[in-house]
Design an enzyme around this catalytic site. Structure first.
Site, mmCIF file in Angstrom:
data_model
loop_
_atom_site.group_PDB
_atom_site.id
_atom_site.type_symbol
_atom_site.label_atom_id
_atom_site.label_comp_id
_atom_site.label_asym_id
_atom_site.label_seq_id
_atom_site.Cartn_x
_atom_site.Cartn_y
_atom_site.Cartn_z
ATOM 1 N N TYR A 203 -54.340 23.144 14.435
ATOM 2 C CA TYR A 203 -55.793 23.072 14.230
ATOM 3 C C TYR A 203 -56.203 23.639 12.873
ATOM 4 O O TYR A 203 -57.269 23.320 12.364
ATOM 5 C CB TYR A 203 -56.544 23.820 15.335
ATOM 6 N N LYS B 134 -42.714 23.160 23.147
ATOM 7 C CA LYS B 134 -42.139 21.810 23.109
ATOM 8 C C LYS B 134 -40.933 21.898 22.192
ATOM 9 O O LYS B 134 -40.830 21.196 21.174
ATOM 10 C CB LYS B 134 -43.218 20.837 22.592
ATOM 11 N N ASP C 28 -45.102 19.358 28.608
ATOM 12 C CA ASP C 28 -45.359 18.194 29.479
ATOM 13 C C ASP C 28 -45.104 18.556 30.939
ATOM 14 O O ASP C 28 -45.879 18.205 31.845
ATOM 15 C CB ASP C 28 -44.529 16.982 29.046
ATOM 16 N N ASP D 76 -55.421 24.762 24.401
ATOM 17 C CA ASP D 76 -56.714 24.083 24.495
ATOM 18 C C ASP D 76 -56.699 23.152 25.706
ATOM 19 O O ASP D 76 -57.599 23.151 26.556
ATOM 20 C CB ASP D 76 -56.910 23.284 23.195
ATOM 21 N N ASP E 73 -58.175 24.018 29.857
ATOM 22 C CA ASP E 73 -59.196 23.164 30.479
ATOM 23 C C ASP E 73 -58.668 22.556 31.773
ATOM 24 O O ASP E 73 -59.386 22.458 32.769
ATOM 25 C CB ASP E 73 -59.618 22.037 29.531
#
Ligand code: NAD
Length: 350
Positions: free
Chosen positions: A135, A185, A217, A241, A245
Site C-alpha cells: 500500500y 504467502k 489463501d 485489510d 473485514d
C-alpha cells in the site's frame, strides 16, 4: 491515565457519551479531555484535524474516537473531508499496529450468515500491520510501456517493521489464549518469506506463546470453514485489510466491533469499526457497545488494566444475556432499547 476524547460526527457524540459514562463508573483516575475531529472540526475551524486536537492527542496516553464523516461534508475539497482528519491523526501518532477483534457473543449467533455452531462463541483477534507493505511501496503507478498501459506496485517490508508488529502480536497473544498464527504467502512472495523468517526468529522470546504459520489463501478459507481454531492472527497490511473485514463479517453485527491502533509504546487510538451512521444520527438508537468495548481495549492495551477491561466486557455479555438489544442486533423476543438505555444497562451490570 490521560485520554483524549474525540466524539466526531453522526452517531459519534451519542455513542461516545455512553462510553464515557462507563469509564467514569470504574473509579479509576482518568483525565478526560474532549476535542474536535472530522466534520465537527471542519465546521468549527475549516480543518478536519485542527492544531488544538493535535496537541491534545499527542499529549494523551490514549485517544478514544467515535466516528467521523457524513454527507454534509462529502462535496468539500479532499483535504477538508472528515476522513482526512482520521488519516491525519493515525499518521501523526505513528500508529502501525491495527488490532481488530471479531467476537460473536453466543446470544447474537443468529446475526451471522454462517451456521451458529460454526461461529457461536467466536473470539479471534487480527493484528494487521498498518503503515508498510504494497500500500505504501515505491515505485508504483500506471505507465505506458511497449504500446500498452502497465500498472505496478511494490511489496516490501524491512525486518524491523516485521519485528515490531510481531512483538505487538506476541504480546497480544500473551494476554489471550497464547496462540499466534502468522499469515503470509511465502511460497510465492519473497517479502513474506522474510515475514515468516522474522516471526520464527521472534518466537523463542515468547516461549509461552505457540506460533504457527499459514498461507493467506488457506487462512481466508479456514476463517469461514472453522474460524474458532484461531486465537490471534498477525499479517501484513494488504492481507490484513482483507482478512480483518472477512473476520468481522463472521459476526454479522457491525455495532459490536471495537478496534485499536497502536504505536511502539502502546499508545493507542481506540474506535468502533463502524462509521458515523448518518442515517440514524441524532435519533438515539445507535448501538454504543462497539465504542464501550473500544474503551475496554484501551484499558487492556494502553493502560494494562486487564481487570477493568474484563469488567466492562463481562458487563456487556451480561446485558446481552439479559436480552437488551439496540435496533441493529434486535431479534423478536428481545427487549429493544436505545443508545442511552443500553448505556444504562451496561452501567447497571457493572
Ligand atoms: P457506517 O458504518 O456508518 O454505516 C453502515 C450501516 O450500519 C448503516 O446502516 C448504519 O446505520 C449501521 N450502523 C453503523 N454503526 C452502527 C451502530 N453503532 N448502531 C447501529 N447501526 C449502525 O458506514 P457508511 O454508511 O458506509 O458510512 C457513513 C459515514 O461514515 C461516511 O461518511 C463514511 O466515510 C464514514 N466512516 C467513518 C469511519 C470512521 O470514522 N472510522 C469508518 C467507516 C465509515
Amino acid at each position: 491515565m490521560k485520554i483524549c476524547v474525540l466524539p466526531g460526527d453522526g452517531i459519534g457524540p451519542e455513542i461516545m457519551a455512553e462510553a464515557v459514562r462507563v469509564l467514569q463508573a470504574l473509579d479509576l483516575k482518568f483525565e478526560l479531555e474532549e476535542a474536535l475531529l472530522g466534520g465537527a472540526a471542519v465546521d468549527a475551524s475549516g480543518d478536519p484535524y485542527p492544531e488544538a486536537t493535535r496537541k491534545l492527542a499527542r499529549a494523551a496516553d490514549a485517544v478514544l474516537l467515535g466516528a467521523v464523516g457524513g454527507p454534509k461534508w462529502d462535496s468539500l475539497p479532499r483535504e477538508q473531508r472528515p476522513e482526512r482528519g482520521l488519516l491525519g491523526i493515525r499518521k501523526d501518532l505513528g500508529l502501525f499496529a491495527n488490532l481488530r477483534p471479531a467476537i460473536l457473543y453466543p446470544e447474537l449467533a443468529n446475526a451471522s450468515t454462517l451456521k451458529p455452531e460454526i461461529v457461536a462463541g467466536l473470539d479471534i483477534l487480527i493484528v494487521r500491520e498498518l503503515t508498510g507493505d504494497i500500500y505504501f511501496g515505491q515505485p508504483r503507478g500506471i505507465e505506458n510501456r511497449n504500446g500498452e498501459r502497465y500498472g505496478f506496485n511494490t511489496m516490501h517490508y524491512t525486518e524491523s517493521e516485521i519485528r515490531r508488529i510481531g512483538r505487538v502480536a506476541f504480546e497480544a497473544a500473551r494476554k489471550r489464549n497464547k496462540r499466534l498464527c502468522s499469515v503470509d504467502k511465502m511460497n510465492v512472495l519473497e517479502t513474506t518469506q522474510l515475514w515468516r523468517d522474522v516471526m520464527t526468529e521472534l518466537a523463542p522470546e515468547y516461549p509461552d506463546v505457540e506460533l504457527s504459520h499459514m498461507l493467506v489463501d488457506n487462512a481466508a478459507m479456514q476463517l469461514v470453514r472453522a474460524p474458532k481454531q484461531f486465537d490471534v492472527m498477525v499479517t501484513g497490511n494488504m492481507f490484513g485489510d482483507i482478512l480483518s473485514d472477512e473476520a468481522s463479517m463472521l459476526t454479522g453485527s457491525i455495532g459490536m466491533l471495537p478496534s485499536a491502533s497502536l504505536d511502539a509504546n502502546n499508545k493507542g487510538l481506540y474506535e468502533p469499526s463502524h462509521g458515523s451512521a448518518p442515517d440514524i444520527a441524532g435519533k438515539g438508537v445507535a448501538n454504543p457497545l462497539a465504542t464501550i468495548l473500544s474503551a475496554a481495549m484501551m484499558l487492556r492495551y494502553t493502560f494494562n488494566r486487564e481487570d477493568a477491561a474484563s469488567r466492562i466486557e463481562d458487563a456487556v455479555k451480561k446485558v446481552l444475556a439479559q436480552g437488551y438489544r439496540t435496533g441493529d442486533i434486535f431479534e423478536p423476543g428481545a427487549t429493544k432499547v436505545g443508545t442511552k438505555q443500553m448505556g444504562d444497562a451496561v452501567l447497571a451490570a457493572l
